[in-house]
Design a protein around this motif. Structure first.
Motif, PDB file in Angstrom:
ATOM      1  N   CYS A  14       0.831  -1.218   0.000  1.00 15.99           N
ATOM      2  CA  CYS A  14       0.000   0.000   0.000  1.00 15.99           C
ATOM      3  C   CYS A  14       0.859   1.258   0.000  1.00 15.99           C
ATOM      4  N   ARG A  15       1.987   1.211   0.700  1.00 16.74           N
ATOM      5  CA  ARG A  15       2.855   2.382   0.766  1.00 16.74           C
ATOM      6  C   ARG A  15       3.629   2.577  -0.542  1.00 16.74           C
ATOM      7  N   ALA A  16       3.942   1.479  -1.209  1.00 21.42           N
ATOM      8  CA  ALA A  16       4.762   1.572  -2.425  1.00 21.42           C
ATOM      9  C   ALA A  16       3.962   2.051  -3.628  1.00 21.42           C
ATOM     10  N   MET A  17       2.680   1.738  -3.681  1.00 25.14           N
ATOM     11  CA  MET A  17       1.864   2.110  -4.833  1.00 25.14           C
ATOM     12  C   MET A  17       1.372   3.548  -4.709  1.00 25.14           C
ATOM     13  N   PRO A  18       1.615   4.413  -5.697  1.00 19.45           N
ATOM     14  CA  PRO A  18       1.149   5.802  -5.642  1.00 19.45           C
ATOM     15  C   PRO A  18      -0.378   5.879  -5.562  1.00 19.45           C
ATOM     16  N   ASP A  19      -0.875   6.863  -4.830  1.00 18.60           N
ATOM     17  CA  ASP A  19      -2.321   7.032  -4.684  1.00 18.60           C
ATOM     18  C   ASP A  19      -2.988   7.313  -6.032  1.00 18.60           C
ATOM     19  N   LEU A  20      -2.296   8.018  -6.918  1.00 21.08           N
ATOM     20  CA  LEU A  20      -2.874   8.340  -8.218  1.00 21.08           C
ATOM     21  C   LEU A  20      -3.060   7.073  -9.068  1.00 21.08           C
ATOM     22  N   LEU A  21      -2.177   6.101  -8.881  1.00 21.29           N
ATOM     23  CA  LEU A  21      -2.325   4.823  -9.585  1.00 21.29           C
ATOM     24  C   LEU A  21      -3.556   4.076  -9.074  1.00 21.29           C
ATOM     25  N   PHE A  22      -3.695   4.013  -7.751  1.00 26.03           N
ATOM     26  CA  PHE A  22      -4.895   3.396  -7.189  1.00 26.03           C
ATOM     27  C   PHE A  22      -6.150   4.086  -7.726  1.00 26.03           C
ATOM     28  N   LEU A  47      -7.167   7.076  -1.572  1.00 27.59           N
ATOM     29  CA  LEU A  47      -6.548   7.711  -0.405  1.00 27.59           C
ATOM     30  C   LEU A  47      -6.466   6.734   0.763  1.00 27.59           C
ATOM     31  N   ALA A  48      -7.543   5.957   0.956  1.00 23.03           N
ATOM     32  CA  ALA A  48      -7.570   5.015   2.071  1.00 23.03           C
ATOM     33  C   ALA A  48      -6.512   3.936   1.917  1.00 23.03           C
ATOM     34  N   LEU A  49      -6.443   3.329   0.729  1.00 25.67           N
ATOM     35  CA  LEU A  49      -5.475   2.250   0.520  1.00 25.67           C
ATOM     36  C   LEU A  49      -4.043   2.743   0.672  1.00 25.67           C
ATOM     37  N   LEU A  59      -5.089  15.632   2.283  1.00 33.92           N
ATOM     38  CA  LEU A  59      -5.685  16.816   1.668  1.00 33.92           C
ATOM     39  C   LEU A  59      -4.844  17.273   0.487  1.00 33.92           C
ATOM     40  N   ARG A  60      -3.528  17.249   0.635  1.00 36.99           N
ATOM     41  CA  ARG A  60      -2.649  17.616  -0.473  1.00 36.99           C
ATOM     42  C   ARG A  60      -2.794  16.624  -1.628  1.00 36.99           C
ATOM     43  N   MET A  61      -2.889  15.347  -1.286  1.00 40.45           N
ATOM     44  CA  MET A  61      -3.021  14.327  -2.328  1.00 40.45           C
ATOM     45  C   MET A  61      -4.351  14.444  -3.068  1.00 40.45           C
ATOM     46  N   SER A  62      -5.414  14.731  -2.330  1.00 37.77           N
ATOM     47  CA  SER A  62      -6.748  14.696  -2.926  1.00 37.77           C
ATOM     48  C   SER A  62      -6.959  15.786  -3.970  1.00 37.77           C
ATOM     49  N   VAL A  63      -6.159  16.851  -3.918  1.00 29.91           N
ATOM     50  CA  VAL A  63      -6.385  17.944  -4.869  1.00 29.91           C
ATOM     51  C   VAL A  63      -5.966  17.585  -6.286  1.00 29.91           C
ATOM     52  N   GLY A  87     -12.646  12.766  -8.609  1.00 28.65           N
ATOM     53  CA  GLY A  87     -13.313  13.751  -7.775  1.00 28.65           C
ATOM     54  C   GLY A  87     -12.393  14.821  -7.215  1.00 28.65           C
ATOM     55  N   GLY A  88     -13.020  15.828  -6.592  1.00 37.37           N
ATOM     56  CA  GLY A  88     -12.276  16.885  -5.938  1.00 37.37           C
ATOM     57  C   GLY A  88     -11.983  18.064  -6.846  1.00 37.37           C
ATOM     58  N   ILE A  89     -11.314  19.043  -6.277  1.00 37.97           N
ATOM     59  CA  ILE A  89     -11.057  20.300  -6.972  1.00 37.97           C
ATOM     60  C   ILE A  89     -10.041  20.117  -8.102  1.00 37.97           C
ATOM     61  N   GLY A  90      -9.302  19.019  -8.080  1.00 33.53           N
ATOM     62  CA  GLY A  90      -8.330  18.767  -9.144  1.00 33.53           C
ATOM     63  C   GLY A  90      -8.974  18.649 -10.515  1.00 33.53           C
ATOM     64  N   PHE A  91     -10.229  18.207 -10.556  1.00 34.60           N
ATOM     65  CA  PHE A  91     -10.916  18.093 -11.846  1.00 34.60           C
ATOM     66  C   PHE A  91     -11.089  19.465 -12.481  1.00 34.60           C
ATOM     67  N   ALA A  92     -11.504  20.457 -11.668  1.00 31.19           N
ATOM     68  CA  ALA A  92     -11.677  21.821 -12.186  1.00 31.19           C
ATOM     69  C   ALA A  92     -10.341  22.407 -12.613  1.00 31.19           C
ATOM     70  N   LEU A  93      -9.279  22.103 -11.863  1.00 35.07           N
ATOM     71  CA  LEU A  93      -7.952  22.607 -12.200  1.00 35.07           C
ATOM     72  C   LEU A  93      -7.474  22.016 -13.523  1.00 35.07           C
TER      73      LEU A  93
END
Length: 530
Positions: free
Chosen positions: A125-133, A152-154, A214-218, A226-232
């Motif tokens: 879980c730590r080795a795999m980037p959250d964006l890949l999940f 984010l959870a994984l 929070l930093r990751m989710s953007v 989801g999240g504000i990253g879509f608008a960005l």
């Protein structure tokens, strides 16, 4: 955080002789310099390249001004969505990490095989980037916030599970023996003797992880999670740079506010109350109730079916299963080239970050900074840089410098200044003030105090933090390719986009091997330093 940077000390492990340790550390330092130079050569990175691109960067920044928000209502809604995703994802990770930590702690695991399996899950879980999940969950569950929350959870389990387990291993065995003497079973023993000792460390880690998530989710919106990253991403794709800068400003405000809030929460929950332990328990209970209410509100606001939190594995396993067996032949030499490029980006960016962030971190340490103005300037710069995710910075450098690893290296290097600068500042503030006062008492000036009393004490923390930064940068560099900033990320997300999951499986295994190898190597070096 300190538990991440410092290896576990165990009495059974004999210390390494100082002579051997010195030789090994010098050899590692020389190897690091050579590897960094080789990496810079491999990706054709040269300071002159960046200097030549400064005009393009300045022109791009000029096109971003003045920032604007075309739809404040929608941006506000997405900002709240991002915050709730971070909280809910962290809570779900904590619920899984607590029992997993008991299985992964040497002093509480029921069997060595269980210990190895639990540690393997945490490492994966730590080795795999959250964006890949997130990208894989989007393919399995569709566009929306649920893939982002699960990603984010994984990914959070990798950090929370490790630090929760480390906290359990560091508990005093005395209370456990006392509870066991009363005839209590395993569960009662854990609840009455281990959990009370580990709770303060767990709370600190949990609150810090919300800040990270929070930093990751953007940026999860870049893959439709989801999240504000879509608008960005929408603004960047449309080349509407003033709108993009306006959204980045909103992100900066949110993350800065969250950082202040997490500091307040940590102090409130972890500082003993003058009213006694009873008041501390009441405060923690109130925090738990507030957190539970926030999670329930998140399900309503984010329009998530609670049953979806339990039924997601079936469609997800179908997508993940299509990655087996992995196909290593389809990409051939391109896969090897992209993997080496990813490592080179991480190495060069870390080296630049270390050189630039150590002076910044020293100026940002309250007990060492020569002037309050310099202290606040350094801390403000650290906060601003940390608030903008590297993927967003990479978009700017790609637009200014063009596609390729140079843009990714510059983005990671800039992000490293904020990340490592904070770690250095915090480490310097925690050193023993005695030697500083002794040097000042004999008339030593600021420079004398710095080199005679500050740096010698801070060296182990500086080395540990730098190695941790390398670990983080290698992970991050694996996904920069999604915006064209070089590395293996482009091949990975292109394989997922075109539904070539067997190729994606091969790339995921390569990413895991790279990250795991760097993690083990840096952990071994840290064990020699501390």
């Amino acid at each position: 955080m300190s538990a991440l940077l410092a290896p576990q000390r165990r009495a059974a492990k004999p210390p390494v002789p100082n002579t051997i340790r010195t030789v090994v550390l010098r050899a590692c330092a020389a190897a690091a310099v050579l590897a960094t130079l080789a990496g810079a050569w491999y990706i054709d990175f040269a300071p002159a390249t960046l200097v030549d691109g400064l005009d393009e960067i300045a022109a791009l920044l000029e096109r971003m001004l003045p920032p604007r928000l075309d739809d404040p209502g929608r941006i506000s809604s997405l900002a709240v969505e991002t915050l709730l995703m971070a909280v809910l994802g962290t809570v779900l990770a904590a619920l899984v990490s607590v029992p997993l930590a008991f299985l992964a702690a040497r002093n509480t695991t029921p069997h060595p095989v269980v210990y190895g399996a639990a540690r393997g899950v945490i490492t994966f879980c730590r080795a795999m980037p959250d964006l890949l999940f997130a990208a894989l969950f989007v393919r399995a569950l569709g566009i929306g916030v649920l893939p982002g929350i699960l990603a984010l959870a994984l990914h959070s389990i990798g950090m929370l599970g490790k630090l929760f387990a480390d906290a359990i291993e560091q508990t005093d065995p005395g209370p456990r023996e006392a509870v066991r003497a009363t005839g209590a079973g395993y569960v009662r023993e854990m609840l009455n003797a281990v959990v009370p000792q580990a709770i303060p460390s767990w709370i600190s880690t949990f609150v810090y992880r919300i800040d990270i998530n929070l930093r990751m989710s953007v940026v999860l919106g870049f893959v439709g999670a989801g999240g504000i990253g879509f608008a960005l991403q929408d603004a960047l794709r449309g080349l509407i740079y003033p709108r993009a800068l306006g959204i980045v400003a909103v992100i900066l405000v949110i993350i800065a506010a969250m950082e202040v809030l997490t500091i307040v929460i940590r102090r409130t929950l972890l500082t003993p109350s003058k009213a006694g332990p009873g008041r501390d328990r009441q405060t923690r209970f109130a925090f738990g109730v507030l957190l539970a209410i926030t999670c329930l509100a998140s399900l309503v606001v984010l329009d998530i079916d609670p049953f979806a939190l339990f039924t997601w594995p079936w469609p997800s396993f179908e997508v993940f299963g299509r990655m087996i067996p992995p196909d290593f032949d389809a990409l051939g030499a391109d896969l090897f080239d992209a993997a080496v490029q990813t490592i080179a980006i991480g190495l060069v960016a870390t080296a630049i970050g270390v050189v630039l962030s150590i002076p910044l971190g020293i100026l940002g340490a309250a007990d060492v900074s020569p002037h309050p103005a310099l202290y606040w300037l350094a801390r403000t710069w650290i906060l601003v840089v940390r608030a903008v995710p590297e993927l967003i910075i990479a978009v700017v450098f790609v637009a200014a410098l063009g596609l390729g690893p140079i843009a990714g290296t510059c983005a990671l290097a800039l992000g490293s200044i904020g990340f490592l600068g904070k770690l250095v500042a915090d480490a310097v503030e925690e050193i023993d003030p005695g030697p500083l006062e002794a040097v000042r008492a004999v008339g030593g000036g600021w420079w004398k105090t710095l080199f005679a009393a500050v740096i010698p004490q801070a060296v182990p923390a500086l080395i540990g933090s730098s190695l941790y930064l390398l670990d983080v940068n290698i992970r991050t560099s694996t996904v920069l390719g999604i915006v064209g900033a070089g590395g293996i990320g482009y091949l990975l997300f292109e394989a997922i986009r075109t539904l070539n999951f067997d190729i994606a499986g091969a790339i995921v295994l390569v990413v895991f091997v790279i990250v795991y190898t760097i993690e083990r190597l840096s952990g071994w070096i840290r064990s020699l330093v501390v």
